[in-house]
Design a protein around this motif. Structure first.
Motif, PDB file in Angstrom:
ATOM      1  N   CYS A 194       0.876  -1.167   0.000  1.00 13.19           N
ATOM      2  CA  CYS A 194       0.000   0.000   0.000  1.00 13.19           C
ATOM      3  C   CYS A 194       0.913   1.216   0.000  1.00 13.19           C
ATOM      4  O   CYS A 194       1.392   1.639   1.046  1.00 13.19           O
ATOM      5  CB  CYS A 194      -0.915  -0.022   1.231  1.00 13.19           C
ATOM      6  SG  CYS A 194      -2.115   1.321   1.295  1.00 13.19           S
ATOM      7  N   ASP A 195       1.173   1.756  -1.199  1.00 19.17           N
ATOM      8  CA  ASP A 195       2.188   2.795  -1.306  1.00 19.17           C
ATOM      9  C   ASP A 195       1.827   3.898  -2.287  1.00 19.17           C
ATOM     10  O   ASP A 195       2.673   4.716  -2.642  1.00 19.17           O
ATOM     11  CB  ASP A 195       3.525   2.169  -1.728  1.00 19.17           C
ATOM     12  CG  ASP A 195       3.387   1.292  -2.972  1.00 19.17           C
ATOM     13  OD1 ASP A 195       2.307   1.311  -3.590  1.00 19.17           O
ATOM     14  OD2 ASP A 195       4.362   0.601  -3.318  1.00 19.17           O
ATOM     15  N   GLY A 196       0.593   3.916  -2.757  1.00 18.89           N
ATOM     16  CA  GLY A 196       0.197   4.940  -3.705  1.00 18.89           C
ATOM     17  C   GLY A 196       0.732   4.711  -5.099  1.00 18.89           C
ATOM     18  O   GLY A 196       0.705   5.622  -5.930  1.00 18.89           O
ATOM     19  N   CYS A 205      -2.533   4.423   3.832  1.00 17.95           N
ATOM     20  CA  CYS A 205      -1.406   3.492   3.838  1.00 17.95           C
ATOM     21  C   CYS A 205      -0.484   3.817   5.010  1.00 17.95           C
ATOM     22  O   CYS A 205      -0.243   4.991   5.324  1.00 17.95           O
ATOM     23  CB  CYS A 205      -0.628   3.592   2.529  1.00 17.95           C
ATOM     24  SG  CYS A 205      -1.549   3.098   1.053  1.00 17.95           S
ATOM     25  N   ASP A 206       0.038   2.770   5.632  1.00 20.37           N
ATOM     26  CA  ASP A 206       0.965   2.951   6.741  1.00 20.37           C
ATOM     27  C   ASP A 206       2.336   3.325   6.180  1.00 20.37           C
ATOM     28  O   ASP A 206       2.969   2.517   5.486  1.00 20.37           O
ATOM     29  CB  ASP A 206       1.063   1.657   7.546  1.00 20.37           C
ATOM     30  CG  ASP A 206       1.925   1.808   8.802  1.00 20.37           C
ATOM     31  OD1 ASP A 206       2.601   2.848   8.933  1.00 20.37           O
ATOM     32  OD2 ASP A 206       1.919   0.893   9.639  1.00 20.37           O
ATOM     33  N   PRO A 207       2.828   4.529   6.435  1.00 20.21           N
ATOM     34  CA  PRO A 207       4.130   4.916   5.876  1.00 20.21           C
ATOM     35  C   PRO A 207       5.292   4.112   6.444  1.00 20.21           C
ATOM     36  O   PRO A 207       6.364   4.065   5.835  1.00 20.21           O
ATOM     37  CB  PRO A 207       4.243   6.401   6.258  1.00 20.21           C
ATOM     38  CG  PRO A 207       3.336   6.576   7.439  1.00 20.21           C
ATOM     39  CD  PRO A 207       2.223   5.598   7.253  1.00 20.21           C
ATOM     40  N   THR A 243       0.454  -2.720   5.365  1.00 26.62           N
ATOM     41  CA  THR A 243      -0.719  -2.502   6.196  1.00 26.62           C
ATOM     42  C   THR A 243      -1.263  -1.091   6.002  1.00 26.62           C
ATOM     43  O   THR A 243      -0.661  -0.262   5.344  1.00 26.62           O
ATOM     44  CB  THR A 243      -0.384  -2.708   7.682  1.00 26.62           C
ATOM     45  OG1 THR A 243       0.618  -1.746   8.072  1.00 26.62           O
ATOM     46  CG2 THR A 243       0.154  -4.110   7.939  1.00 26.62           C
ATOM     47  N   THR A 244      -2.415  -0.861   6.599  1.00 26.22           N
ATOM     48  CA  THR A 244      -3.029   0.469   6.612  1.00 26.22           C
ATOM     49  C   THR A 244      -3.178   0.934   8.054  1.00 26.22           C
ATOM     50  O   THR A 244      -3.120   0.130   8.986  1.00 26.22           O
ATOM     51  CB  THR A 244      -4.408   0.438   5.942  1.00 26.22           C
ATOM     52  OG1 THR A 244      -5.252  -0.496   6.628  1.00 26.22           O
ATOM     53  CG2 THR A 244      -4.308   0.032   4.484  1.00 26.22           C
ATOM     54  N   ILE A 245      -3.372   2.225   8.224  1.00 30.15           N
ATOM     55  CA  ILE A 245      -3.580   2.787   9.551  1.00 30.15           C
ATOM     56  C   ILE A 245      -4.735   3.777   9.486  1.00 30.15           C
ATOM     57  O   ILE A 245      -5.164   4.185   8.403  1.00 30.15           O
ATOM     58  CB  ILE A 245      -2.322   3.493  10.097  1.00 30.15           C
ATOM     59  CG1 ILE A 245      -1.910   4.636   9.152  1.00 30.15           C
ATOM     60  CG2 ILE A 245      -1.185   2.504  10.288  1.00 30.15           C
ATOM     61  CD1 ILE A 245      -0.796   5.501   9.715  1.00 30.15           C
TER      62      ILE A 245
END
Length: 481
Positions: A210-212, A248-250, A255-257
């Motif tokens: 998940c990074d755009g 997206c979790d940087p 994962t996502t936040i």
């Protein structure tokens, strides 16, 4: 003539011993066709040489039968332009490595190569210098082998053509710049940019980051993280919850936040109000409400003291535009649409839900609150004013109730609003002797469809309704002892 001939032959015979002494005594070698001497005789054929039989020798040489050994050596009977054993010179044999030679214009050249050997550099001096292990020639492939035996292997060979459908090269995605690389015996591979997700050399079907970025080059970004952009929270309760958005979790692209930086932020807990919100953040809505949560006014002349709602009852989630759907408890607040369309039992239960001491008002209590301390016929005075409250004569009446307290003049001296018009109200005063569900209860105050007579605080023949009646112009309000 015969004597002259004999004399010439005699002279030639006399010269032969000296000729052989010159040829062989000075290192000359002969074979079946040629003489080869280490030194050339000097002088011309006229003064220093001897003409050959059948032709005259050239300058510095000896001629035999039309073939001349260049350089003055003995002649040989061979085709120096085409004879592979005497190519360009007597005894110059064409011996080319791994090749079948040919004499062409006095020069040794490759005619054909022996099986498995190839003339790659085009230099006849080294023959077919390149030994290729491929038994059957074919187009160049990416396999670490010189398939077409041209001395160039794999990507070094301009004849090598990369497969057109091996790699994903979708335009407008990170795969657009993918390179196809030959790895010798390991075959072809696709060198994708680092942002492309690859497993075993192939682009993943499902994105794992998940990074755009469109990691699987399908034209969509992070589509496998379906919760992206949806609402989330910190797990708090009631109005204390902090609401955010899934991103997206940087720190971990797998994962996502929940991004809680977006508004609105959480509010601190407060005393519970009648509003359909968990104000004290304990997980319960509109529970154990303090009497101060309801706007009420004292009823004139009541003993012991009693209180009546300042506004017609409304649902906790009511607004100026909607009457709401929550029916856990009856509220008393301004500028919301009143609770209508409910039965007597529904009204009674909504008042009791407030807690001990709360109940549906009686007809006497509502009449006293309507007349006020000055005991007026109408809440606002002794005479009828069509514009003061919402009855059928008021132009504001549009066939429906208006928000509570909307008409500023429709207030009694005791404080309550809308005790005349807007919606008529259930009371707990029963007008017959029947048991449930056949009871009949008095209504009070008239509604938006009532004329002047029906809007007075006191009526000789008040309106009544069976306990199960459901009408859009019937509401209620609560009292407390």
């Amino acid at each position: 003539m015969k004597a002259g001939r004999t004399m010439r032959l005699g002279v030639f015979a006399a010269l032969l011993p000296s000729m052989f002494a010159v040829l062989f005594g000075s290192g000359c070698v002969d074979d079946a066709f040629c003489f080869s001497c280490g030194a050339e005789p000097s002088g011309s054929g006229a003064s220093g040489g001897v003409g050959g039989v059948g032709g005259e020798g050239g300058e510095g040489g000896i001629g035999f039968g039309g073939f001349t050994q260049v350089g003055g050596g003995p002649p040989c009977d061979a085709d120096l332009l085409n004879d592979v054993d005497n190519c360009g010179a007597c005894a110059n044999k064409c011996l080319l490595p791994s090749a079948f030679p040919r004499c062409e214009q006095g020069v040794c050249v490759v005619d054909t190569c022996v099986a498995g050997s190839y003339d790659v550099d085009g230099d006849p001096k080294n023959g077919c210098e390149y030994a290729c292990p491929v038994p059957v020639l074919g187009p160049e492939q990416c396999n670490g082998i010189d398939d077409d035996c041209d001395g160039k292997v794999d990507s070094a060979d301009p004849d090598l053509t990369a497969p057109s459908n091996l790699c994903t090269v979708t335009a407008g995605t990170p795969c657009e710049g993918t390179m196809v690389v030959c790895n010798g015996a390991a075959g072809w591979s696709c060198v994708y940019p680092p942002e492309v997700e690859v497993v075993s050399g192939f682009v993943r079907i499902t994105e794992t980051r998940c990074d755009g970025i469109d990691g699987n080059c399908d034209g969509s970004v992070d589509e496998w993280f379906q919760e992206l952009g949806s609402a989330c929270d910190d797990g708090g309760l009631g109005k204390c919850v902090d609401v955010g958005k899934v991103v997206c979790d940087p720190q971990n692209p797998a994962t996502t936040i929940c991004d809680l930086s977006v508004l609105p932020d959480a509010a601190p807990p407060t005393a519970e109000l009648c509003n359909g919100v968990d104000d004290d953040c304990d997980g319960f809505v509109d529970e154990e409400l303090d009497p101060s949560a309801f706007e009420m006014d004292p009823i004139p002349g009541s003993n012991p003291p009693a209180f009546v709602d300042r506004y017609e009852a409304s649902r906790p989630d009511a607004s100026m535009q909607a009457a709401g759907i929550l029916e856990s408890v009856a509220c008393s607040k301004p500028q919301v649409l009143p609770w209508t369309g409910g039965s007597f039992a529904e009204a009674e239960a909504a008042c009791a839900a407030r807690g001990p001491g709360f109940r549906l008002c009686s007809a006497v209590e509502l009449e006293a609150a309507c007349r006020g301390p000055a005991s007026m016929l109408y809440p606002y005075g002794a005479t009828y004013d069509a514009m003061a409250c919402l009855g059928v004569d008021n132009p504001a009446a549009m066939g429906a109730a208006v928000p509570t307290g909307s008409l500023a003049a429709c207030v009694s001296g005791a404080g309550p609003r809308d005790l005349s018009g807007n919606v008529t109200e259930w009371t707990r005063t029963q007008t017959n002797a029947a048991a449930a569900p056949n009871r009949i209860f008095q209504l009070h105050g008239g509604s938006y469809i009532s004329p002047a007579l029906g809007l007075a605080c006191t009526m000789e023949l008040p309106a009544r309704a069976a306990e199960g009646t459901l009408l859009p112009n019937i509401g209620f309000r609560c009292c407390r002892q």
